[in-house]
Write a protein that holds these residues in place. Structure first.
Motif, PDB file in Angstrom:
ATOM      1  N   LEU A   1       0.802  -1.219   0.000  1.00  0.00           N
ATOM      2  CA  LEU A   1       0.000   0.000   0.000  1.00  0.00           C
ATOM      3  C   LEU A   1       0.835   1.269   0.000  1.00  0.00           C
ATOM      4  N   ASN A   2       2.090   1.183   0.410  1.00  0.00           N
ATOM      5  CA  ASN A   2       2.939   2.373   0.541  1.00  0.00           C
ATOM      6  C   ASN A   2       2.270   3.449   1.395  1.00  0.00           C
ATOM      7  N   LYS A   3       1.699   3.024   2.511  1.00  0.00           N
ATOM      8  CA  LYS A   3       1.068   3.942   3.449  1.00  0.00           C
ATOM      9  C   LYS A   3       1.906   3.992   4.716  1.00  0.00           C
TER      10      LYS A   3
ATOM     11  N   MET B   1      -1.048   7.403   7.823  1.00  0.00           N
ATOM     12  CA  MET B   1      -1.794   6.805   6.723  1.00  0.00           C
ATOM     13  C   MET B   1      -1.689   7.601   5.415  1.00  0.00           C
ATOM     14  N   GLU B   2      -0.679   8.455   5.311  1.00  0.00           N
ATOM     15  CA  GLU B   2      -0.411   9.162   4.053  1.00  0.00           C
ATOM     16  C   GLU B   2       0.444   8.279   3.155  1.00  0.00           C
ATOM     17  N   ASN B   3       0.369   8.511   1.852  1.00  0.00           N
ATOM     18  CA  ASN B   3       1.228   7.792   0.915  1.00  0.00           C
ATOM     19  C   ASN B   3       2.662   8.241   1.121  1.00  0.00           C
ATOM     20  N   TYR B   4       3.588   7.295   1.066  1.00  0.00           N
ATOM     21  CA  TYR B   4       5.005   7.625   1.210  1.00  0.00           C
ATOM     22  C   TYR B   4       5.849   6.431   0.811  1.00  0.00           C
ATOM     23  N   GLN B   5       7.115   6.678   0.667  1.00  0.00           N
ATOM     24  CA  GLN B   5       8.092   5.611   0.480  1.00  0.00           C
ATOM     25  C   GLN B   5       9.301   5.955   1.327  1.00  0.00           C
ATOM     26  N   GLY B   6       9.844   4.961   2.003  1.00  0.00           N
ATOM     27  CA  GLY B   6      11.009   5.175   2.856  1.00  0.00           C
ATOM     28  C   GLY B   6      10.621   5.514   4.276  1.00  0.00           C
ATOM     29  N   THR B   7      11.622   5.540   5.152  1.00  0.00           N
ATOM     30  CA  THR B   7      11.388   5.910   6.543  1.00  0.00           C
ATOM     31  C   THR B   7      12.471   6.865   6.983  1.00  0.00           C
ATOM     32  N   PRO B   8      12.222   7.747   7.907  1.00  0.00           N
ATOM     33  CA  PRO B   8      10.914   7.985   8.520  1.00  0.00           C
ATOM     34  C   PRO B   8       9.952   8.658   7.542  1.00  0.00           C
ATOM     35  N   CYS B   9       8.679   8.647   7.906  1.00  0.00           N
ATOM     36  CA  CYS B   9       7.652   9.258   7.063  1.00  0.00           C
ATOM     37  C   CYS B   9       7.923  10.748   6.919  1.00  0.00           C
TER      38      CYS B   9
ATOM     39  N   GLN C   1      -2.756   2.481  25.023  1.00  0.00           N
ATOM     40  CA  GLN C   1      -3.270   1.255  25.622  1.00  0.00           C
ATOM     41  C   GLN C   1      -3.604   1.530  27.075  1.00  0.00           C
ATOM     42  N   GLY C   2      -4.569   0.795  27.554  1.00  0.00           N
ATOM     43  CA  GLY C   2      -4.979   0.929  28.944  1.00  0.00           C
ATOM     44  C   GLY C   2      -5.334  -0.430  29.488  1.00  0.00           C
ATOM     45  N   GLY C   3      -6.018  -0.450  30.600  1.00  0.00           N
ATOM     46  CA  GLY C   3      -6.359  -1.699  31.246  1.00  0.00           C
ATOM     47  C   GLY C   3      -7.318  -2.570  30.455  1.00  0.00           C
ATOM     48  N   PHE C   4      -8.128  -1.961  29.586  1.00  0.00           N
ATOM     49  CA  PHE C   4      -9.140  -2.728  28.874  1.00  0.00           C
ATOM     50  C   PHE C   4      -8.910  -2.824  27.384  1.00  0.00           C
ATOM     51  N   GLY C   5      -7.976  -2.065  26.839  1.00  0.00           N
ATOM     52  CA  GLY C   5      -7.852  -2.142  25.399  1.00  0.00           C
ATOM     53  C   GLY C   5      -6.632  -1.470  24.824  1.00  0.00           C
ATOM     54  N   ILE C   6      -6.540  -1.628  23.502  1.00  0.00           N
ATOM     55  CA  ILE C   6      -5.466  -1.042  22.715  1.00  0.00           C
ATOM     56  C   ILE C   6      -6.122  -0.227  21.607  1.00  0.00           C
ATOM     57  N   THR C   7      -5.626   0.975  21.376  1.00  0.00           N
ATOM     58  CA  THR C   7      -6.152   1.813  20.302  1.00  0.00           C
ATOM     59  C   THR C   7      -5.082   1.966  19.236  1.00  0.00           C
ATOM     60  N   TYR C   8      -5.494   1.767  17.985  1.00  0.00           N
ATOM     61  CA  TYR C   8      -4.580   1.804  16.843  1.00  0.00           C
ATOM     62  C   TYR C   8      -4.972   2.912  15.877  1.00  0.00           C
ATOM     63  N   ALA C   9      -3.982   3.514  15.228  1.00  0.00           N
ATOM     64  CA  ALA C   9      -4.247   4.328  14.046  1.00  0.00           C
ATOM     65  C   ALA C   9      -4.635   3.336  12.961  1.00  0.00           C
ATOM     66  N   ALA C  10      -5.555   3.709  12.095  1.00  0.00           N
ATOM     67  CA  ALA C  10      -5.996   2.790  11.048  1.00  0.00           C
ATOM     68  C   ALA C  10      -6.480   3.591   9.847  1.00  0.00           C
ATOM     69  N   LEU C  11      -6.679   2.875   8.765  1.00  0.00           N
ATOM     70  CA  LEU C  11      -7.191   3.474   7.538  1.00  0.00           C
ATOM     71  C   LEU C  11      -8.401   2.685   7.091  1.00  0.00           C
ATOM     72  N   ASP C  12      -9.513   3.388   6.856  1.00  0.00           N
ATOM     73  CA  ASP C  12     -10.679   2.770   6.248  1.00  0.00           C
ATOM     74  C   ASP C  12     -10.354   2.661   4.761  1.00  0.00           C
TER      75      ASP C  12
END
Length: 184
Positions: free
Chosen positions: A3-5, A10-18, A53-64
């Protein structure tokens, strides 16, 4: 699938760091129990970096992937009660924790439902989708830009009351709505 994201913004890119956000997946301190980067959930959400993250869960960055919109995905993962099966996304209760995990699932589903019912209320995050997968529960919410209070204070020092009061009012109004809905 390539995906090159950037898994941070979640922006298009190539290489690191973003070049957009500076995220470098090599330097990410991702918990070993978190979902692997680039996991696809519900057939349409690309999982990126761990936001918190907390005691009940983990939150992630994501892309629809269908709407090409950045979102956040919260996963029920009550760390003391569960583990992730090696090599899979499957979340399983620790020995003797099945009943507790079932109660956590119900509470998490209620949280998502309550937040969905409060759509559009100031100070309450917008929830787009809730679903079950990997033997756990997820909800997808709007991705909110910004920083937490601790980071802001470390970066700029103390805030004046005039700057802080409107932020506090919004927070308290949101908490009141959640409390009245039986959440907190």
């Amino acid at each position: 699938m390539e995906l090159n994201k950037c898994l941070g913004c979640m922006e298009n890119y190539q290489g690191t760091p973003c070049p957009h956000c500076g995220y470098d997946p090599v330097k990410e301190k991702r918990p070993e129990y978190a979902l692997p980067p680039e996991t696809i959930l519900a057939g349409k959400y690309l999982v990126g970096r761990v936001l918190g993250q907390g005691g009940f869960g983990i939150t992630y960055a994501a892309l629809d992937l269908q709407k090409n919109v950045r979102v956040a995905v919260k996963e029920l993962f009550p760390g003391t009660s569960v583990y992730r099966q090696q090599g899979t996304g499957l979340v399983l209760p620790n020995l003797g924790q099945a009943e507790n995990f079932g109660a956590f699932r119900l509470a998490f589903q209620k949280e998502a439902k309550t937040l969905m019912e409060l759509q559009g209320q100031p100070g309450v995050v917008r929830i787009y989708h809730a679903f079950s997968e990997n033997n756990t529960v997820y909800y997808v919410m709007e991705f909110l830009e910004g920083e937490d209070l601790r980071s802001r204070l470390q970066r700029t020092g103390p805030m004046s009351w005039e700057v802080f009061a409107p932020k506090l009012r919004l927070l308290l109004d949101g908490l009141e709505r959640l409390h009245n809905a039986g959440m907190i």
